[in-house]
Design a protein around this motif. Sequence first.
Motif, mmCIF file in Angstrom:
data_model
loop_
_atom_site.group_PDB
_atom_site.id
_atom_site.type_symbol
_atom_site.label_atom_id
_atom_site.label_comp_id
_atom_site.label_asym_id
_atom_site.label_seq_id
_atom_site.Cartn_x
_atom_site.Cartn_y
_atom_site.Cartn_z
ATOM 1 N N ARG A 29 0.561 -1.313 0.175
ATOM 2 C CA ARG A 29 0.354 -0.092 0.043
ATOM 3 C C ARG A 29 0.925 0.958 -0.197
ATOM 4 N N PRO A 30 0.251 2.296 -0.842
ATOM 5 C CA PRO A 30 1.583 3.213 -1.066
ATOM 6 C C PRO A 30 0.753 4.376 -0.012
ATOM 7 N N ARG A 31 2.009 4.775 0.995
ATOM 8 C CA ARG A 31 2.401 5.675 1.979
ATOM 9 C C ARG A 31 2.866 6.554 2.291
ATOM 10 N N ALA A 32 2.610 7.654 3.380
ATOM 11 C CA ALA A 32 3.575 8.624 3.075
ATOM 12 C C ALA A 32 4.601 8.412 3.730
ATOM 13 N N ARG A 33 6.150 9.084 3.835
ATOM 14 C CA ARG A 33 7.257 8.793 4.799
ATOM 15 C C ARG A 33 7.859 10.246 5.359
ATOM 16 N N GLU A 74 6.460 20.028 -10.963
ATOM 17 C CA GLU A 74 6.455 20.086 -9.969
ATOM 18 C C GLU A 74 6.099 20.313 -8.799
ATOM 19 N N ASN A 75 4.906 21.554 -8.610
ATOM 20 C CA ASN A 75 4.235 22.056 -8.008
ATOM 21 C C ASN A 75 2.958 21.086 -7.342
ATOM 22 N N ALA A 76 2.329 20.453 -8.867
ATOM 23 C CA ALA A 76 1.238 19.896 -9.308
ATOM 24 C C ALA A 76 1.511 18.012 -8.498
ATOM 25 N N ALA A 77 2.854 18.118 -8.737
ATOM 26 C CA ALA A 77 3.301 16.729 -8.211
ATOM 27 C C ALA A 77 3.448 16.775 -6.524
ATOM 28 N N LEU A 78 3.909 17.539 -5.915
ATOM 29 C CA LEU A 78 4.173 17.959 -4.828
ATOM 30 C C LEU A 78 2.824 18.478 -3.846
ATOM 31 N N PHE A 79 1.814 19.193 -4.938
ATOM 32 C CA PHE A 79 0.742 19.529 -3.849
ATOM 33 C C PHE A 79 -0.494 17.926 -4.467
ATOM 34 N N ALA A 80 -0.017 17.381 -5.076
ATOM 35 C CA ALA A 80 -1.580 15.761 -4.947
ATOM 36 C C ALA A 80 -0.540 14.814 -3.860
ATOM 37 N N TYR A 81 0.731 14.920 -3.734
ATOM 38 C CA TYR A 81 1.246 14.363 -2.455
ATOM 39 C C TYR A 81 0.901 14.544 -1.632
ATOM 40 N N GLU A 82 0.646 15.492 -1.497
ATOM 41 C CA GLU A 82 0.037 16.242 0.007
ATOM 42 C C GLU A 82 -1.184 15.945 0.470
ATOM 43 N N THR A 97 -2.958 13.911 -1.099
ATOM 44 C CA THR A 97 -3.108 12.270 -0.984
ATOM 45 C C THR A 97 -2.535 11.430 0.758
ATOM 46 N N PHE A 98 -2.088 12.274 1.206
ATOM 47 C CA PHE A 98 -1.666 11.579 2.060
ATOM 48 C C PHE A 98 -1.336 12.896 3.194
ATOM 49 N N GLY A 99 -2.304 13.589 3.116
ATOM 50 C CA GLY A 99 -2.938 14.151 4.188
ATOM 51 C C GLY A 99 -1.501 14.933 4.808
#
Length: 133
Positions: free
Chosen positions: A4-8, A30-38, A40-42
Amino acid sequence: MDGRPRARFQGAVVPDEDPFGADTAAGAAENAALFAYERTFGIRQVDACTWAHPGVGLEYVDNGGYAGVLDGARSAVTATGRAGVFGYLDGPVTFEDNSPLVAESHGYAGRPREGFTSLLDAPVGDGPAGARP
């Protein structure tokens, strides 16, 4: 874990609200990728150096806010802050003031715009209480 994907990370500390420069295709991606990560994982984003303006959810400081030295200023943790990331705090947060000869803390406190969630509230100068650093 278990595939399962998880934030580190618990948060992302970036230089400002536009860390990669959205005015270029590479920066926007790059911004879009960072904001999507934020999202997705809260993950929270901490902007290391920015100012009170609508782009970060605050009014400009000339609309009931403050810009300047914060040495010794006291702010209170909001109910949202206590219920979340600042749950370990049980009183006000006082900005550093180690020497009356040196301005150690500088910042901006702006009134929140609709949809902004404040974690700290601070009265500012002679203005209304509730401007947020």
